[in-house]
Write a protein that holds these residues in place. Sequence first.
Motif, PDB file in Angstrom:
ATOM      1  N   SER A   1     -32.666  74.026  -0.651  1.00 53.47           N
ATOM      2  CA  SER A   1     -31.791  72.896  -0.380  1.00 53.47           C
ATOM      3  C   SER A   1     -31.049  73.135   0.929  1.00 53.47           C
ATOM      4  CB  SER A   1     -30.798  72.736  -1.537  1.00 53.47           C
ATOM      5  OG  SER A   1     -29.929  71.664  -1.317  1.00 53.47           O
TER       6      SER A   1
ATOM      7  N   ASP B   1     -28.194  73.397   1.943  1.00 56.41           N
ATOM      8  CA  ASP B   1     -26.783  73.699   1.762  1.00 56.41           C
ATOM      9  C   ASP B   1     -26.559  75.168   2.077  1.00 56.41           C
ATOM     10  OD1 ASP B   1     -28.203  74.356  -0.570  1.00 56.41           O
ATOM     11  OD2 ASP B   1     -26.364  74.434  -1.738  1.00 56.41           O
TER      12      ASP B   1
ATOM     13  N   ASP C   1     -25.301  77.912   0.597  1.00 54.19           N
ATOM     14  CA  ASP C   1     -25.605  79.103  -0.202  1.00 54.19           C
ATOM     15  C   ASP C   1     -27.083  79.471  -0.136  1.00 54.19           C
ATOM     16  OD1 ASP C   1     -25.997  76.745  -1.709  1.00 54.19           O
ATOM     17  OD2 ASP C   1     -25.901  77.835  -3.601  1.00 54.19           O
ATOM     18  N   ASP C   2     -27.966  78.471  -0.162  1.00 54.25           N
ATOM     19  CA  ASP C   2     -29.394  78.768  -0.027  1.00 54.25           C
ATOM     20  C   ASP C   2     -29.711  79.338   1.350  1.00 54.25           C
ATOM     21  OD1 ASP C   2     -29.768  77.844  -2.573  1.00 54.25           O
ATOM     22  OD2 ASP C   2     -31.251  76.325  -2.051  1.00 54.25           O
TER      23      ASP C   2
ATOM     24  N   SER D   1     -28.592  79.907  -8.928  1.00 54.28           N
ATOM     25  CA  SER D   1     -27.201  79.501  -8.699  1.00 54.28           C
ATOM     26  C   SER D   1     -26.584  79.192 -10.051  1.00 54.28           C
ATOM     27  CB  SER D   1     -27.134  78.262  -7.800  1.00 54.28           C
ATOM     28  OG  SER D   1     -27.680  78.532  -6.527  1.00 54.28           O
TER      29      SER D   1
ATOM     30  N   HIS E   1     -23.021  70.986  -4.706  1.00 57.73           N
ATOM     31  CA  HIS E   1     -22.931  71.708  -3.433  1.00 57.73           C
ATOM     32  C   HIS E   1     -21.476  71.771  -2.944  1.00 57.73           C
ATOM     33  CE1 HIS E   1     -27.177  71.809  -3.723  1.00 57.73           C
ATOM     34  NE2 HIS E   1     -27.446  70.649  -3.157  1.00 57.73           N
ATOM     35  N   GLU E   2     -21.267  71.745  -1.636  1.00 58.80           N
ATOM     36  CA  GLU E   2     -19.935  71.956  -1.087  1.00 58.80           C
ATOM     37  C   GLU E   2     -18.932  70.875  -1.481  1.00 58.80           C
ATOM     38  OE1 GLU E   2     -22.743  71.900   0.618  1.00 58.80           O
ATOM     39  OE2 GLU E   2     -22.927  73.661   1.920  1.00 58.80           O
TER      40      GLU E   2
ATOM     41  N   TYR F   1     -21.602  80.923  -5.568  1.00 58.09           N
ATOM     42  CA  TYR F   1     -23.010  80.754  -5.920  1.00 58.09           C
ATOM     43  C   TYR F   1     -23.954  81.796  -5.341  1.00 58.09           C
ATOM     44  CZ  TYR F   1     -21.575  76.423  -8.088  1.00 58.09           C
ATOM     45  OH  TYR F   1     -20.964  75.502  -8.911  1.00 58.09           O
TER      46      TYR F   1
END
Length: 343
Positions: A28, A30, A32-33, A134, A208-209, A301
């Motif tokens: 994704s 975002d 963290d990934d 996550s 997500h965020e 995450y």
Amino acid sequence: MRPLVGRLYHVPMPPHAAPTIELTLGHSPDADDAFMWWPLGSTAPVLMADTSPRARASGSNLPGVAGSPPDPRGPFEPAIDTGRFRFRVIAEDIETLNRRAVGPPERLLDVTALSMHAFAHVTERYVLTACGSSMGDGYGPKVVARREQPVSWLTSDRVRIGVPGVRTTAFLVLRMMLGRDFEYCELPFSDIVPAVLAGAVDAGLVIHEAQLTFADAGLFQLADLGAWWKQQTGLPLPLGANAVRRDLELRLGPDGLHELTALLRRSIEYALTHRAGSLAYARYFAPGIAGDLLERFIDMYVNDLTLDASDRGLAGVRELLGRAARLGISPDAGRVGMLGLRR
């Protein structure tokens, strides 16, 4: 004619090098990934130049990588030894990745992020890895609205909720929590907060965020799905999964999936131990997030449960998918296992 006489010399041959195998890896777009997987490098741009964030973070020298940080708008070399593997990284909305996984075989990715709910639909194609998940341990996706409302309001007539996709785990858990049908419309995750603010939907399910930034936009939290799940089960909520194709073993040979899983874990370990550089790269994927919020989100995450889900994380997965199957709102995934689980 005299015979040709000479000496026979043994000429050593160079050792046979294992052929390089390029794998596709989907995540994704975002932070963290991006934080977890940048050490693997990419043979192609991860972000398109005309849509990627323009503000480039600076100040971190990344060992083994030319540039500080590597630029996802072009190919870049891995920061760790990836052995015989090279990766073509593809960043797509999580629901797009979920749909890929149930789509035509020619569109399947070798390694992919999935919503844990989506995994229940593709168990014959993919197997989970113990690293890369996550999980929200007492926190998770939020339901937000322009005004404070009781949770029961969400199932009222003419209340419409913007959701990031029907195969997302967030949508699945919202159905569990509400216990009845509700009106919803699917939106890209990045469009949900603007849609709530504009009145296009009455409430939004944010992932997500946006879990951390919705209040700055003037919205109110009605429910935290991760907190609800922890209260119900005492377990972490497994939101995102990392999975590899089962048929990869035909290409990689015996123990190839375990070899690949070990490499994926090393990527996360490297990212965590080279935090400054990882954060700098992750900022490309969260250009509007303040530095302290970005770090807080990544800590939520990318943590011990991301390195290894452990028996506790696996119990969360089994409880989530088993409960959903019993309620008749998700396929029966059977007894789920994970590659590389450290017990």
